[in-house]
Design a protein around this motif. Structure first.
Motif, PDB file in Angstrom:
ATOM      1  N   TYR A 124     -10.521 -11.555 -10.640  1.00 13.61           N
ATOM      2  CA  TYR A 124     -10.806 -10.749  -9.434  1.00 13.61           C
ATOM      3  C   TYR A 124     -11.316  -9.336  -9.511  1.00 13.61           C
ATOM      4  CZ  TYR A 124      -6.746 -13.769  -7.661  1.00 13.61           C
ATOM      5  OH  TYR A 124      -6.055 -14.918  -7.527  1.00 13.61           O
ATOM      6  N   THR A 125     -11.933  -8.753  -8.608  1.00 17.67           N
ATOM      7  CA  THR A 125     -12.489  -7.582  -8.760  1.00 17.67           C
ATOM      8  C   THR A 125     -11.806  -6.785  -7.522  1.00 17.67           C
ATOM      9  OG1 THR A 125     -14.440  -7.986  -7.551  1.00 17.67           O
ATOM     10  CG2 THR A 125     -14.869  -7.920 -10.002  1.00 17.67           C
ATOM     11  N   CYS A 126     -11.711  -5.324  -7.874  1.00 21.45           N
ATOM     12  CA  CYS A 126     -10.938  -4.540  -6.673  1.00 21.45           C
ATOM     13  C   CYS A 126     -11.609  -3.166  -6.962  1.00 21.45           C
ATOM     14  CB  CYS A 126      -9.689  -4.550  -6.452  1.00 21.45           C
ATOM     15  SG  CYS A 126      -8.837  -4.208  -8.043  1.00 21.45           S
ATOM     16  N   SER A 127     -11.508  -2.336  -5.751  1.00 19.12           N
ATOM     17  CA  SER A 127     -11.613  -0.876  -5.806  1.00 19.12           C
ATOM     18  C   SER A 127     -10.703  -0.037  -6.008  1.00 19.12           C
ATOM     19  CB  SER A 127     -12.504  -0.332  -4.390  1.00 19.12           C
ATOM     20  OG  SER A 127     -13.581  -1.350  -4.095  1.00 19.12           O
ATOM     21  N   PHE A 128      -9.524  -0.653  -5.735  1.00 19.79           N
ATOM     22  CA  PHE A 128      -8.186   0.142  -6.197  1.00 19.79           C
ATOM     23  C   PHE A 128      -7.037  -0.924  -6.515  1.00 19.79           C
ATOM     24  CE2 PHE A 128      -4.448   2.632  -5.527  1.00 19.79           C
ATOM     25  CZ  PHE A 128      -4.888   4.002  -5.777  1.00 19.79           C
ATOM     26  N   LEU A 129      -6.512  -0.567  -7.680  1.00 21.68           N
ATOM     27  CA  LEU A 129      -5.458  -1.369  -8.185  1.00 21.68           C
ATOM     28  C   LEU A 129      -4.100  -0.845  -8.035  1.00 21.68           C
ATOM     29  CD1 LEU A 129      -4.602  -4.079  -9.870  1.00 21.68           C
ATOM     30  CD2 LEU A 129      -4.845  -2.794 -11.781  1.00 21.68           C
ATOM     31  N   TYR A 130      -3.092  -1.561  -7.305  1.00 21.29           N
ATOM     32  CA  TYR A 130      -1.843  -0.862  -6.910  1.00 21.29           C
ATOM     33  C   TYR A 130      -0.689  -1.819  -7.752  1.00 21.29           C
ATOM     34  CZ  TYR A 130       1.631   1.542  -3.995  1.00 21.29           C
ATOM     35  OH  TYR A 130       2.763   2.183  -3.457  1.00 21.29           O
ATOM     36  N   VAL A 131      -0.023  -1.317  -8.686  1.00 24.83           N
ATOM     37  CA  VAL A 131       0.881  -1.987  -9.493  1.00 24.83           C
ATOM     38  C   VAL A 131       2.146  -1.869  -8.759  1.00 24.83           C
ATOM     39  CG1 VAL A 131       1.787  -2.473 -11.564  1.00 24.83           C
ATOM     40  CG2 VAL A 131      -0.422  -1.872 -11.507  1.00 24.83           C
ATOM     41  N   CYS A 132       2.724  -2.828  -8.266  1.00 22.21           N
ATOM     42  CA  CYS A 132       4.100  -2.416  -7.505  1.00 22.21           C
ATOM     43  C   CYS A 132       5.126  -3.519  -8.064  1.00 22.21           C
ATOM     44  CB  CYS A 132       3.964  -3.127  -6.187  1.00 22.21           C
ATOM     45  SG  CYS A 132       3.091  -1.620  -5.073  1.00 22.21           S
ATOM     46  N   SER A 133       5.027  -3.737  -9.330  1.00 13.93           N
ATOM     47  CA  SER A 133       5.913  -4.745 -10.165  1.00 13.93           C
ATOM     48  C   SER A 133       7.157  -3.939 -10.757  1.00 13.93           C
ATOM     49  CB  SER A 133       5.194  -5.407 -11.248  1.00 13.93           C
ATOM     50  OG  SER A 133       4.572  -4.528 -12.116  1.00 13.93           O
ATOM     51  N   GLY A 134       7.317  -2.798 -10.363  1.00 12.67           N
ATOM     52  CA  GLY A 134       8.693  -2.016 -10.871  1.00 12.67           C
ATOM     53  C   GLY A 134       8.490  -1.832 -12.481  1.00 12.67           C
ATOM     54  N   TYR A 135       9.657  -1.543 -13.080  1.00 12.34           N
ATOM     55  CA  TYR A 135       9.657  -1.265 -14.447  1.00 12.34           C
ATOM     56  C   TYR A 135      10.506  -2.106 -15.375  1.00 12.34           C
ATOM     57  CZ  TYR A 135      12.943   2.317 -12.911  1.00 12.34           C
ATOM     58  OH  TYR A 135      13.949   3.073 -12.457  1.00 12.34           O
ATOM     59  N   TYR A 136      11.027  -3.272 -14.799  1.00 12.98           N
ATOM     60  CA  TYR A 136      11.930  -4.223 -15.309  1.00 12.98           C
ATOM     61  C   TYR A 136      10.870  -5.296 -16.105  1.00 12.98           C
ATOM     62  CZ  TYR A 136      15.859  -1.632 -13.573  1.00 12.98           C
ATOM     63  OH  TYR A 136      16.672  -0.546 -13.212  1.00 12.98           O
ATOM     64  N   ASP A 137      11.367  -5.702 -17.381  1.00 11.36           N
ATOM     65  CA  ASP A 137      10.852  -6.930 -17.807  1.00 11.36           C
ATOM     66  C   ASP A 137      11.421  -8.071 -17.421  1.00 11.36           C
ATOM     67  OD1 ASP A 137       9.922  -9.127 -19.544  1.00 11.36           O
ATOM     68  OD2 ASP A 137      10.014  -7.836 -21.501  1.00 11.36           O
ATOM     69  N   LEU A 338      18.765  -3.982 -19.314  1.00 12.68           N
ATOM     70  CA  LEU A 338      17.700  -4.627 -19.163  1.00 12.68           C
ATOM     71  C   LEU A 338      16.661  -4.052 -20.266  1.00 12.68           C
ATOM     72  CD1 LEU A 338      17.769  -4.105 -15.469  1.00 12.68           C
ATOM     73  CD2 LEU A 338      18.185  -6.311 -16.602  1.00 12.68           C
ATOM     74  N   ARG A 339      15.499  -4.631 -20.142  1.00 13.28           N
ATOM     75  CA  ARG A 339      14.229  -4.312 -20.868  1.00 13.28           C
ATOM     76  C   ARG A 339      13.313  -3.650 -19.929  1.00 13.28           C
ATOM     77  NH1 ARG A 339      11.999  -7.975 -25.407  1.00 13.28           N
ATOM     78  NH2 ARG A 339      11.137  -8.938 -23.652  1.00 13.28           N
ATOM     79  N   MET A 340      12.707  -2.259 -20.291  1.00 12.43           N
ATOM     80  CA  MET A 340      11.615  -1.631 -19.528  1.00 12.43           C
ATOM     81  C   MET A 340      10.179  -1.851 -20.043  1.00 12.43           C
ATOM     82  SD  MET A 340      13.380   1.661 -18.505  1.00 12.43           S
ATOM     83  CE  MET A 340      12.421   2.294 -16.995  1.00 12.43           C
ATOM     84  N   VAL A 341       9.342  -2.175 -18.980  1.00 16.40           N
ATOM     85  CA  VAL A 341       7.992  -2.129 -19.355  1.00 16.40           C
ATOM     86  C   VAL A 341       7.014  -1.440 -18.482  1.00 16.40           C
ATOM     87  CG1 VAL A 341       7.825  -4.679 -20.057  1.00 16.40           C
ATOM     88  CG2 VAL A 341       7.321  -4.145 -17.640  1.00 16.40           C
ATOM     89  N   ALA A 342       6.027  -0.614 -18.944  1.00 15.60           N
ATOM     90  CA  ALA A 342       5.137   0.112 -18.113  1.00 15.60           C
ATOM     91  C   ALA A 342       4.020  -0.781 -17.472  1.00 15.60           C
ATOM     92  CB  ALA A 342       4.554   1.122 -18.867  1.00 15.60           C
ATOM     93  N   LEU A 343       3.799  -0.548 -16.133  1.00 16.06           N
ATOM     94  CA  LEU A 343       2.530  -1.177 -15.596  1.00 16.06           C
ATOM     95  C   LEU A 343       2.612  -2.849 -15.726  1.00 16.06           C
ATOM     96  CD1 LEU A 343      -0.417   1.293 -16.543  1.00 16.06           C
ATOM     97  CD2 LEU A 343       1.015   1.077 -14.426  1.00 16.06           C
ATOM     98  N   GLY A 344       3.628  -3.094 -15.632  1.00 14.68           N
ATOM     99  CA  GLY A 344       3.910  -4.670 -15.615  1.00 14.68           C
ATOM    100  C   GLY A 344       3.449  -5.464 -16.993  1.00 14.68           C
ATOM    101  N   ASN A 345       3.127  -4.676 -17.955  1.00 16.63           N
ATOM    102  CA  ASN A 345       2.647  -5.115 -19.272  1.00 16.63           C
ATOM    103  C   ASN A 345       1.158  -5.625 -18.957  1.00 16.63           C
ATOM    104  OD1 ASN A 345       4.438  -4.878 -21.484  1.00 16.63           O
ATOM    105  ND2 ASN A 345       5.495  -6.760 -21.163  1.00 16.63           N
ATOM    106  N   ILE A 346       0.468  -4.875 -18.214  1.00 12.45           N
ATOM    107  CA  ILE A 346      -0.885  -5.126 -18.208  1.00 12.45           C
ATOM    108  C   ILE A 346      -1.663  -4.331 -19.236  1.00 12.45           C
ATOM    109  CG2 ILE A 346      -2.787  -5.156 -16.676  1.00 12.45           C
ATOM    110  CD1 ILE A 346      -0.778  -5.214 -14.189  1.00 12.45           C
ATOM    111  N   GLN A 347      -2.540  -5.054 -19.825  1.00 14.38           N
ATOM    112  CA  GLN A 347      -3.489  -4.489 -20.746  1.00 14.38           C
ATOM    113  C   GLN A 347      -4.495  -3.625 -19.973  1.00 14.38           C
ATOM    114  OE1 GLN A 347      -4.793  -7.040 -23.797  1.00 14.38           O
ATOM    115  NE2 GLN A 347      -2.762  -8.127 -23.939  1.00 14.38           N
ATOM    116  N   VAL A 348      -4.492  -2.398 -19.845  1.00 15.96           N
ATOM    117  CA  VAL A 348      -5.430  -1.771 -19.296  1.00 15.96           C
ATOM    118  C   VAL A 348      -6.649  -0.902 -20.012  1.00 15.96           C
ATOM    119  CG1 VAL A 348      -5.596   0.423 -17.621  1.00 15.96           C
ATOM    120  CG2 VAL A 348      -3.726  -1.159 -17.413  1.00 15.96           C
ATOM    121  N   THR A 349      -7.659  -0.995 -19.632  1.00 13.18           N
ATOM    122  CA  THR A 349      -8.810  -0.412 -20.262  1.00 13.18           C
ATOM    123  C   THR A 349      -9.642   0.482 -19.199  1.00 13.18           C
ATOM    124  OG1 THR A 349     -10.271  -2.309 -20.078  1.00 13.18           O
ATOM    125  CG2 THR A 349      -9.120  -2.198 -22.274  1.00 13.18           C
TER     126      THR A 349
END
Length: 478
Positions: A124-137, A338-349
């Protein structure tokens, strides 16, 4: 490759709320919700252990635009999940959800002012990305490799992935842990198991409150629904904010008050110290809620017990403690966190540069320094998650509308670390074990201004709903 104006990642409490705000406040923007799992609900679909429930009242954990109507203010997991399904269906949000779409990578191009978002089988492409997956793994909880586990002849389960076929009727159960999950599991299992023991290395602060709110019931009986809901929310926000502030200002008095409340509920055979006397200050970790004193009722009637000790090792029959006591068990539940992750474990560049979340600062509790057109939705730790997540979604809509009004395409917060007069802290600033373990991966917050994540709903309400979008920190590019 499909293009949408906004992509929301996650169809849980935050994602559904974000979708509603987006389609009502930015109706001209196209959007989709990408959900990794095959069902909506997020946390409330994932956790299926006995007794799973909210630890915040549903008048504030629920959405302000879709009032909670059930009788109990402290609700169980299935009731909350049903509420989320009804909300998504009522407002047509369910039609925008793409299931089985786990976001793996997101790449920003400044030249095109676009995110390219890759899932397992789609782009997908988008103009704005909104990560609403919380911070739990969601894939796995925190697992401790206790010595001798392989020798145990019973069954060991983690609450995050509760087996559907697990029958503990008449069994001796040991629940390892002292947090919110443990204090929920123990009374829920006590009525069916032969006996349940809560085994804790260190205790947590515990507070009891009624599952039903008598004052709210009276208001709802005499006032129109929407007015009653607003008054109840306001009352609950004011009360929780005042209590949190008081507990942080006078921790010794707060500890005495909490311990006195527990002492009134415990049988004489169970002393408050050491079983319910933590070594940390109240709200250094999240307070554990016990609705209708159900944990204490199980301790009083003998169907449950609490042991404060350290584990030496597992044995074929159960768990051997440092004191020499052995707890015999047929089932051990490792409520170890629990284990925490940042940004849903998405690889961001960003323009080919890999972004490590820990190297960024959080702007207004939602955007990352140096990362354009991206917001991360997280809630409060001292109050209902939704109070904060809904403010974040409303601000994101303000930001999107500002971009349209000014003819700009890019917004990015830029930080100057030299401005800080104190060392940075993790974005979630508690002393809980799951947060300390994740400190090296979480984004950081500063000590002042828009880089500090306050646990204060009234202040955030004023700042995010009415404060200026152009504040000199957020940079806009045409």
């Amino acid at each position: 490759m499909e293009h949408l104006d906004v992509l929301i990642v996650g169809a849980g409490l935050s994602g559904i709320g974000a979708a509603y705000r987006l389609q009502t406040r930015c109706p001209d923007r196209t959007y989709a919700v990408l959900e990794a799992r095959d069902a909506l609900g997020g946390t409330w679909d994932l956790f299926r252990y006995p007794g799973v429930r909210s630890d915040s009242d549903m008048f504030t954990l629920g959405f302000p635009f879709h009032p909670w109507k059930a009788a109990k203010a402290i609700a169980d997991g299935p009731a909350i999940l049903d509420y989320l399904y009804v909300t998504a269906s009522t407002y047509g949000i369910d039609k925008h959800i793409r299931f089985g779409q786990r976001v793996a990578r997101a790449s920003w191009s400044s030249a095109e002012a676009l995110w390219t978002v890759e899932t397992g089988d789609s782009v997908y492409t988008c103009s704005f990305l909104y990560v609403c997956s919380g911070y739990y793994d969601y894939d796995a909880g925190y697992v401790v490799d206790f010595p001798g586990q392989s020798s145990f002849e019973g069954r060991i389960v983690h609450p995050q992935h509760w087996p559907a076929d697990l029958d503990y009727t008449g069994q001796r159960v040991v629940v390892i842990g002292s947090g919110a999950t443990a204090v929920t599991l123990v009374p829920a299992m006590a009525g069916t198991a032969e006996h349940v023991t809560m085994l804790q290395r260190t205790p947590s602060y515990v507070a009891s409150r009624p599952a039903r709110d008598a004052f709210s019931d009276r208001l709802r009986a005499v006032l129109p629904e929407n007015l009653a809901h607003r008054l109840i929310r306001g009352k609950n926000v004011a009360l929780s904010t005042a209590l949190y502030s008081a507990f942080r200002k006078w921790p010794a008095h707060a500890a005495w008050l909490l311990n006195a409340g527990v002492a009134r509920e415990l049988p004489e055979s169970i002393p408050v110290d050491p079983h319910f006397t933590p070594q940390y200050k109240p709200w250094d970790q999240r307070l554990c809620l016990v609705p209708d004193a159900d944990l204490f009722k199980a301790l009083r009637d003998g169907s449950a017990s609490v042991v404060t000790d350290e584990i030496e090792r597992f044995t074929p029959r159960g768990v051997l403690l440092r004191s020499g006591m052995e707890l015999e068990a047929d089932l051990v539940v490792t409520a170890t966190g629990l284990r925490m992750v940042a940004l849903g474990n998405i690889q961001v560049t960003v323009d080919g540069r890999s972004v490590a979340p820990h190297d960024t600062f959080v702007y207004k509790g939602m955007m990352l320094s140096g990362v354009p057109n991206l917001a991360w939705c997280i809630g409060y730790t001292n109050n209902s998650w939704t109070l904060r997540s809904d403010l974040t979604s409303q601000y994101v809509c303000r930001l999107l509308n500002h971009l349209t009004a000014t003819g700009t395409r890019i917004c990015v917060p830029e930080v100057d670390p030299a401005e800080y007069d104190a060392p940075p802290r993790p974005v979630v600033d508690l002393s809980s074990g799951y947060i300390r373990r994740a400190a090296a991966i979480l984004p950081r917050q500063g000590s002042q201004g828009p880089w500090r994540l306050r646990q204060n709903y009234p202040r955030d309400l004023v700042t995010l709903r009415f404060g200026p979008v152009e504040d000199g920190v957020m940079q806009f590019v045409a």
